[in-house]
Design an enzyme around this catalytic site. Sequence first.
Site, PDB file in Angstrom:
ATOM      1  N   CYS A  50      32.495  15.248 -30.614  1.00 41.88           N
ATOM      2  CA  CYS A  50      32.110  13.834 -30.509  1.00 41.88           C
ATOM      3  C   CYS A  50      33.308  12.925 -30.799  1.00 41.88           C
ATOM      4  O   CYS A  50      33.926  12.998 -31.860  1.00 41.88           O
ATOM      5  CB  CYS A  50      30.972  13.540 -31.494  1.00 41.88           C
ATOM      6  SG  CYS A  50      30.568  11.798 -31.656  1.00 41.88           S
ATOM      7  N   CYS A  53      32.778  10.646 -33.777  1.00 42.79           N
ATOM      8  CA  CYS A  53      32.913  11.386 -35.041  1.00 42.79           C
ATOM      9  C   CYS A  53      34.379  11.539 -35.425  1.00 42.79           C
ATOM     10  O   CYS A  53      34.744  11.403 -36.598  1.00 42.79           O
ATOM     11  CB  CYS A  53      32.259  12.763 -34.908  1.00 42.79           C
ATOM     12  SG  CYS A  53      30.499  12.724 -34.515  1.00 42.79           S
TER      13      CYS A  53
END
Length: 451
Positions: A50, A53
């Site tokens: 991600c 993230c």
Amino acid sequence: MAEVRCSLVCGVAALLLSSAVWAFVEDLDDTFKDTRVNDVWLVDFYAPWCGYCKKLEPVWHEVGAELRSSGSPVRVGKMDATAYSGMASEFGVRGYPTIKLLKGDLAYNYKGPRTKDDIVEFANRVAGPAVRALPSKQMFEHMMKRHAVLFVYVGADSPLKEKYNEVATELIVYTYFFSASEEVLPEMIRLPELPAVMVFKDGGFFTYDEYEDGSLSSWVNKERFQGYLQIDGFTLYELGETGKLVAIAVIDEKDPTEESSRLKTMIQAVARDYREQFNRDFQFGHMDGNDYINSLIMSEVAVPSFIILNTSNEQYFLPSEPVQTTEQLVHFVTSVLNGSAQAYGGDGFIQKIKRVAFDAKSTVMSVFRSSPLLGCFLFGLPLGVISLMCYGICTAETDDGSEDMDALKREGLTDEEEEYEEEEEEQRRLAEGAQDQDDVGEKDPEEKKTD
């Protein structure tokens, strides 16, 4: 030589400092569920692939270092939600990254900006008691200066206090809750009855009335913002949870004009002077630029201008004529409130189709703006291949077309008709063969002479 030694020392020091910072964030596994009970945890549930993230990761380690250095009881961890998907599901993780503060049996979602200061403030607020006591006038004044919005319960134990504690436990993710005795309040404040729940904001205070304001939870949720705000995309998302319509002055703060200043002043005056009339249903503010608004309504609003958004059903309202006075603005807001104003947009089927098309167009345009070559490759190559395939299909010639036609002609014939057709076909072939032999037998006079 000295410079080399200095560089080595600095490198080692930076490495040790980096390692110390990273040590403040603990990697969690499937044993976390059993070991977390006695502590308060702030956890980042992430996915290794991600992008958001990865962007949060350095901020998260700064959060860990800040909470550790300040002596906070909150422990900071991170968990790979793809490796421990069962554990993530138990905590209600639906997307990445998801930030949760786990406190006993309660789990609080963080929905604010992903900055160190905002996350640390959230952790410290939620980790503490849901309702904090204000024991003195000095503490009350200190909290008034520190917080733009302050909820205070005044009085002794009562059913209202129990309800207030429940609401505080639920909504502490958004704001602080305090309790105090009547002696702690400023002398100018005189309450007609106790107990009472008050909110201090916008230079004044307002008291909760169960008969006029409905449930305490709904009232707190609507009052947790100042009457007038500078609104951005995140704030607009939060305002949607209050159920209020959002009245926005769209201006350009980078290039302020007299018209922008006038419109901003008018909407501030309406928010302040017409609070009793509009506060339960409207939130007032201004937004810098029209890009975000344009993407919401899939159209373009002028700058400066005035618009009212209903975030619950994606409707919006625009004045039928330019707003020149405060009275005109009040009239327009009133028309939206009583339902006589023209509503645009919405969340119907046609609007959803428009939204898909608009988002697709926006994505394509953003790719071409950021990287024209990449855009040509991503969208031009597939279109070229599809065009060639369509051209080949349309221009293809079939060799067995005549046979297909003959087959179609024979469909539907009886057996006797088929035999008759076959006999006629055989006779035609014999006649054509005889004609070919006659053609071969006939020779030109010159050929006969040669023979």
